[in-house]
Design a protein around this motif. Structure first.
Motif, PDB file in Angstrom:
ATOM      1  N   PRO A 208     -15.442   6.844  48.530  1.00 23.38           N
ATOM      2  CA  PRO A 208     -15.401   7.850  47.461  1.00 23.38           C
ATOM      3  C   PRO A 208     -14.893   9.204  47.932  1.00 23.38           C
ATOM      4  CG  PRO A 208     -17.650   7.525  48.201  1.00 23.38           C
ATOM      5  CD  PRO A 208     -16.825   6.478  48.890  1.00 23.38           C
ATOM      6  N   VAL A 209     -14.628   9.328  49.248  1.00 28.83           N
ATOM      7  CA  VAL A 209     -14.109  10.585  49.800  1.00 28.83           C
ATOM      8  C   VAL A 209     -12.622  10.756  49.463  1.00 28.83           C
ATOM      9  CG1 VAL A 209     -13.722  11.872  51.948  1.00 28.83           C
ATOM     10  CG2 VAL A 209     -15.787  10.490  51.691  1.00 28.83           C
ATOM     11  N   ILE A 210     -11.899   9.649  49.306  1.00 30.27           N
ATOM     12  CA  ILE A 210     -10.437   9.681  49.217  1.00 30.27           C
ATOM     13  C   ILE A 210      -9.925   8.979  47.962  1.00 30.27           C
ATOM     14  CG2 ILE A 210     -10.069   9.848  51.709  1.00 30.27           C
ATOM     15  CD1 ILE A 210      -9.750   6.798  51.764  1.00 30.27           C
ATOM     16  N   THR A 211      -8.673   9.253  47.621  1.00 30.26           N
ATOM     17  CA  THR A 211      -8.024   8.561  46.510  1.00 30.26           C
ATOM     18  C   THR A 211      -8.005   7.060  46.776  1.00 30.26           C
ATOM     19  OG1 THR A 211      -6.612  10.496  46.216  1.00 30.26           O
ATOM     20  CG2 THR A 211      -5.930   8.462  45.111  1.00 30.26           C
ATOM     21  N   HIS A 212      -8.400   6.278  45.791  1.00 26.53           N
ATOM     22  CA  HIS A 212      -8.501   4.835  45.959  1.00 26.53           C
ATOM     23  C   HIS A 212      -7.110   4.203  46.016  1.00 26.53           C
ATOM     24  CE1 HIS A 212      -9.810   0.683  45.336  1.00 26.53           C
ATOM     25  NE2 HIS A 212     -11.051   1.087  45.556  1.00 26.53           N
ATOM     26  N   TYR A 213      -6.957   3.235  46.921  1.00 27.96           N
ATOM     27  CA  TYR A 213      -5.652   2.587  47.104  1.00 27.96           C
ATOM     28  C   TYR A 213      -5.173   1.862  45.847  1.00 27.96           C
ATOM     29  CZ  TYR A 213      -8.610  -1.515  47.898  1.00 27.96           C
ATOM     30  OH  TYR A 213      -9.550  -2.510  47.762  1.00 27.96           O
ATOM     31  N   ALA A 214      -6.106   1.386  45.008  1.00 26.50           N
ATOM     32  CA  ALA A 214      -5.703   0.691  43.778  1.00 26.50           C
ATOM     33  C   ALA A 214      -5.102   1.665  42.761  1.00 26.50           C
ATOM     34  CB  ALA A 214      -6.886  -0.054  43.167  1.00 26.50           C
ATOM     35  N   VAL A 215      -5.655   2.882  42.694  1.00 24.03           N
ATOM     36  CA  VAL A 215      -5.065   3.917  41.829  1.00 24.03           C
ATOM     37  C   VAL A 215      -3.672   4.261  42.336  1.00 24.03           C
ATOM     38  CG1 VAL A 215      -5.283   6.308  41.047  1.00 24.03           C
ATOM     39  CG2 VAL A 215      -7.308   4.845  41.159  1.00 24.03           C
ATOM     40  N   PHE A 216      -3.554   4.413  43.626  1.00 21.60           N
ATOM     41  CA  PHE A 216      -2.266   4.716  44.261  1.00 21.60           C
ATOM     42  C   PHE A 216      -1.232   3.640  43.922  1.00 21.60           C
ATOM     43  CE2 PHE A 216       0.278   4.597  48.346  1.00 21.60           C
ATOM     44  CZ  PHE A 216       0.935   5.806  48.162  1.00 21.60           C
ATOM     45  N   GLU A 217      -1.617   2.380  44.021  1.00 21.07           N
ATOM     46  CA  GLU A 217      -0.680   1.287  43.741  1.00 21.07           C
ATOM     47  C   GLU A 217      -0.273   1.270  42.267  1.00 21.07           C
ATOM     48  OE1 GLU A 217      -0.096  -3.559  44.278  1.00 21.07           O
ATOM     49  OE2 GLU A 217      -1.888  -2.580  45.112  1.00 21.07           O
ATOM     50  N   ALA A 218      -1.236   1.477  41.375  1.00 19.22           N
ATOM     51  CA  ALA A 218      -0.924   1.475  39.944  1.00 19.22           C
ATOM     52  C   ALA A 218       0.050   2.592  39.586  1.00 19.22           C
ATOM     53  CB  ALA A 218      -2.217   1.609  39.140  1.00 19.22           C
ATOM     54  N   VAL A 219      -0.126   3.757  40.196  1.00 22.38           N
ATOM     55  CA  VAL A 219       0.786   4.879  39.947  1.00 22.38           C
ATOM     56  C   VAL A 219       2.187   4.533  40.447  1.00 22.38           C
ATOM     57  CG1 VAL A 219       1.317   7.280  40.540  1.00 22.38           C
ATOM     58  CG2 VAL A 219      -1.035   6.625  39.991  1.00 22.38           C
ATOM     59  N   ILE A 220       2.286   3.946  41.629  1.00 29.66           N
ATOM     60  CA  ILE A 220       3.596   3.576  42.181  1.00 29.66           C
ATOM     61  C   ILE A 220       4.323   2.614  41.251  1.00 29.66           C
ATOM     62  CG2 ILE A 220       4.743   2.306  44.047  1.00 29.66           C
ATOM     63  CD1 ILE A 220       2.649   3.453  45.962  1.00 29.66           C
TER      64      ILE A 220
ATOM     65  N   LYS B 204       7.948   3.837  39.866  1.00 28.71           N
ATOM     66  CA  LYS B 204       9.143   3.116  40.334  1.00 28.71           C
ATOM     67  C   LYS B 204      10.089   2.740  39.187  1.00 28.71           C
ATOM     68  CE  LYS B 204       9.531   0.166  43.640  1.00 28.71           C
ATOM     69  NZ  LYS B 204      10.375   0.929  44.576  1.00 28.71           N
ATOM     70  N   GLU B 205       9.598   2.738  37.975  1.00 27.90           N
ATOM     71  CA  GLU B 205      10.458   2.463  36.828  1.00 27.90           C
ATOM     72  C   GLU B 205      11.351   3.659  36.495  1.00 27.90           C
ATOM     73  OE1 GLU B 205       7.939   1.256  33.639  1.00 27.90           O
ATOM     74  OE2 GLU B 205       7.127  -0.486  34.722  1.00 27.90           O
ATOM     75  N   TYR B 206      11.051   4.817  37.107  1.00 29.50           N
ATOM     76  CA  TYR B 206      11.797   6.037  36.801  1.00 29.50           C
ATOM     77  C   TYR B 206      12.451   6.661  38.035  1.00 29.50           C
ATOM     78  CZ  TYR B 206       9.346   5.507  32.426  1.00 29.50           C
ATOM     79  OH  TYR B 206       8.867   4.995  31.243  1.00 29.50           O
ATOM     80  N   SER B 207      12.068   6.213  39.230  1.00 24.69           N
ATOM     81  CA  SER B 207      12.660   6.755  40.450  1.00 24.69           C
ATOM     82  C   SER B 207      12.593   5.715  41.566  1.00 24.69           C
ATOM     83  CB  SER B 207      11.916   8.017  40.894  1.00 24.69           C
ATOM     84  OG  SER B 207      12.382   8.467  42.148  1.00 24.69           O
ATOM     85  N   ASN B 208      13.662   5.646  42.352  1.00 21.90           N
ATOM     86  CA  ASN B 208      13.684   4.801  43.541  1.00 21.90           C
ATOM     87  C   ASN B 208      13.467   5.599  44.816  1.00 21.90           C
ATOM     88  OD1 ASN B 208      14.218   2.275  42.267  1.00 21.90           O
ATOM     89  ND2 ASN B 208      16.350   2.931  41.941  1.00 21.90           N
ATOM     90  N   ASP B 209      13.215   6.877  44.662  1.00 22.13           N
ATOM     91  CA  ASP B 209      13.045   7.766  45.816  1.00 22.13           C
ATOM     92  C   ASP B 209      11.638   8.348  45.772  1.00 22.13           C
ATOM     93  OD1 ASP B 209      13.361   9.394  47.978  1.00 22.13           O
ATOM     94  OD2 ASP B 209      15.011  10.579  47.153  1.00 22.13           O
ATOM     95  N   ILE B 210      10.675   7.610  46.327  1.00 20.16           N
ATOM     96  CA  ILE B 210       9.271   8.008  46.275  1.00 20.16           C
ATOM     97  C   ILE B 210       8.735   8.149  47.696  1.00 20.16           C
ATOM     98  CG2 ILE B 210       6.979   7.476  45.364  1.00 20.16           C
ATOM     99  CD1 ILE B 210       8.314   5.515  43.416  1.00 20.16           C
ATOM    100  N   ILE B 211       8.035   9.242  47.952  1.00 21.81           N
ATOM    101  CA  ILE B 211       7.349   9.437  49.222  1.00 21.81           C
ATOM    102  C   ILE B 211       5.901   9.819  48.929  1.00 21.81           C
ATOM    103  CG2 ILE B 211       9.408  10.098  50.508  1.00 21.81           C
ATOM    104  CD1 ILE B 211       8.619  13.006  50.197  1.00 21.81           C
ATOM    105  N   PHE B 212       5.054   9.715  49.937  1.00 22.29           N
ATOM    106  CA  PHE B 212       3.680  10.184  49.773  1.00 22.29           C
ATOM    107  C   PHE B 212       3.226  10.822  51.073  1.00 22.29           C
ATOM    108  CE2 PHE B 212       2.582   6.490  52.196  1.00 22.29           C
ATOM    109  CZ  PHE B 212       1.266   6.609  52.624  1.00 22.29           C
ATOM    110  N   GLY B 213       2.218  11.667  50.976  1.00 22.43           N
ATOM    111  CA  GLY B 213       1.699  12.302  52.175  1.00 22.43           C
ATOM    112  C   GLY B 213       0.555  13.243  51.878  1.00 22.43           C
ATOM    113  N   ASP B 214      -0.090  13.664  52.955  1.00 24.79           N
ATOM    114  CA  ASP B 214      -1.181  14.627  52.890  1.00 24.79           C
ATOM    115  C   ASP B 214      -1.453  15.085  54.322  1.00 24.79           C
ATOM    116  OD1 ASP B 214      -3.235  16.199  51.970  1.00 24.79           O
ATOM    117  OD2 ASP B 214      -4.663  14.575  51.669  1.00 24.79           O
ATOM    118  N   SER B 215      -2.183  16.160  54.468  1.00 18.50           N
ATOM    119  CA  SER B 215      -2.625  16.610  55.782  1.00 18.50           C
ATOM    120  C   SER B 215      -4.126  16.815  55.712  1.00 18.50           C
ATOM    121  CB  SER B 215      -1.933  17.921  56.178  1.00 18.50           C
ATOM    122  OG  SER B 215      -2.357  18.327  57.460  1.00 18.50           O
ATOM    123  N   PRO B 216      -4.902  15.902  56.299  1.00 18.12           N
ATOM    124  CA  PRO B 216      -6.361  16.000  56.185  1.00 18.12           C
ATOM    125  C   PRO B 216      -6.924  17.194  56.929  1.00 18.12           C
ATOM    126  CG  PRO B 216      -5.748  14.254  57.721  1.00 18.12           C
ATOM    127  CD  PRO B 216      -4.473  14.744  57.087  1.00 18.12           C
ATOM    128  N   GLY B 217      -8.142  17.571  56.576  1.00 17.64           N
ATOM    129  CA  GLY B 217      -8.786  18.704  57.229  1.00 17.64           C
ATOM    130  C   GLY B 217      -9.097  18.443  58.684  1.00 17.64           C
TER     131      GLY B 217
END
Length: 388
Positions: A59-71, A75-88
């Protein structure tokens, strides 16, 4: 009037989440809306919340299933997708791998950026902060979609769509911002400037399982069955804080700064909630990290003085402490606040509260949840008098 989609989603099944997200986008305008949000040829950056290196589904982080559903949808609107973050604290790549997000990204050909490469830029129309060193990837992306986790927060009361972009500042530089912005009001002004600089485009707030209590890392999971979506980050956060128990969104520092600086929609009359109603989605017995005193002062000197008097303090749960020194390492005021003192066979932290800036980095990043916030005697008295 800003529109926010409030969606009920009872499980972290990726097919169900995708279905619910599509329902949310339909409420907001469907395919036409998405084509405007993500113009043809756009580079899209997805900004999840890592915070620290955590197990998949934490529950500390964004769930991988939400991440996959968003992708799947993006992907239906862009083929150029990146992701990232910098943890504390900790390595960004390890956090992406441990959380399960890297595996999902590889499955769909989504590239990873660790936000180590920074760029120096100016924000001339700032509220407070004009000079910045931020991660190049989110700054140069055409579309930034933030994927925060709905959580309590010791300093900001709540962390969601606006706060999530603090990860666009590299981990080693975060402490410097806490030192420069030692009170919550200034820190929240900084967050607004940061989002203006990044140009955050859209928020999808993961509250299917939220975090209550000693957040944003060491609280408890609270099932809320909720996804909140919208272009206005402040409107998304306003709906979220009203759900968890802040009937007046101005009782939270970030949204008070949004309102005072006319940065975005905050008040209920400024926001149209589509889908479910807030009343029908309110969880039972949600435990907040902090409650507002309910007092607001126009005089900044008075406000700062009373904030210092009423702000909670870090408190050690000695039985949990393992003497790892993480709290001392992450404290922005190194050498001024936390000393490690031998107690029995272990080192334990001791705080010099005269120098503590109440950023609660120690509480936020303790690996075993051995630090919590404790209300001052004065704040308890005020709280009791208000209830009476």
């Amino acid at each position: 009037m800003e529109k926010v989609a409030l969606i009920k989603c009872i499980d972290y099944d990726v097919d169900l989440i995708e279905k619910k997200l599509r329902e949310g986008f339909e409420l907001l305008g469907g395919d036409k809306y998405l084509k405007k949000l993500i113009p043809s040829g756009s580079k899209v950056l997805l900004k999840p919340n890592f915070l620290s290196i955590e197990q998949p589904g934490s529950p500390v982080i964004t769930h991988y299933a939400v991440f996959e559903a968003v992708i799947r949808i993006v992907k239906e609107y862009s083929n150029d997708i990146i992701f990232g973050d910098s943890p504390g604290f900790g390595d960004s790549r390890k956090a992406a791998e441990k959380s399960g997000l890297m595996e999902v990204a590889n499955k769909y050909g989504v590239k990873f950026d660790d936000f180590r490469e920074t760029i120096h830029v100016r924000l001339d129309n700032s509220i407070l902060c004009k000079s910045w060193d931020i991660a190049r990837a989110p700054y140069e992306a055409d579309v930034v979609i933030t994927l925060p986790k709905l959580k309590t927060h010791a300093m900001a009361y709540f962390t969601g769509a606006i706060k999530n972009q603090f990860g666009c500042i590299h981990g080693t530089q975060k402490a410097g911002w806490h030192t420069r912005m030692p009170d919550a009001n200034k820190f929240c002004k900084m967050l607004l400037d940061l989002n203006t600089l990044v140009g955050t485009s859209f928020a999808i707030l993961d509250g299917i399982v939220a975090m209550e209590g000693n957040g944003p890392k060491n609280g408890n999971p609270h099932k809320m069955d909720t996804i909140i979506m919208g272009e206005s980050l402040s409107a998304v956060d306003s709906v979220a804080v009203r759900l968890i128990g802040y009937d007046n969104p101005l009782d939270t520092p970030t949204l008070k700064e949004v309102y005072d600086n006319k940065w975005g929609a905050v008040l209920p009359e400024e926001i149209e909630v589509l889908g479910e109603t807030i009343e029908s989605m309110k969880p039972k017995n949600f435990k907040l990290a902090r409650k507002s005193t309910g007092f607001h002062f126009s005089n900044p000197t008075v406000s700062r003085f009373l904030t210092g008097m009423l702000a909670p303090t870090p408190s050690l749960i000695e039985d949990k402490c393992i003497g790892c020194k993480r709290c001392q390492e992450v404290c922005p005021e190194k050498g001024k606040v936390i000393s490690m003192v031998k107690k029995g066979d272990k080192l334990k932290p001791v705080w010099n509260m005269k120098n503590c800036i109440r950023c609660f980095c120690c509480q936020e990043l303790c690996p075993v949840g051995a630090i919590e916030t404790k209300n001052t005697t004065l704040s308890k008295i005020i709280g009791m008098s208000k209830r009476g």
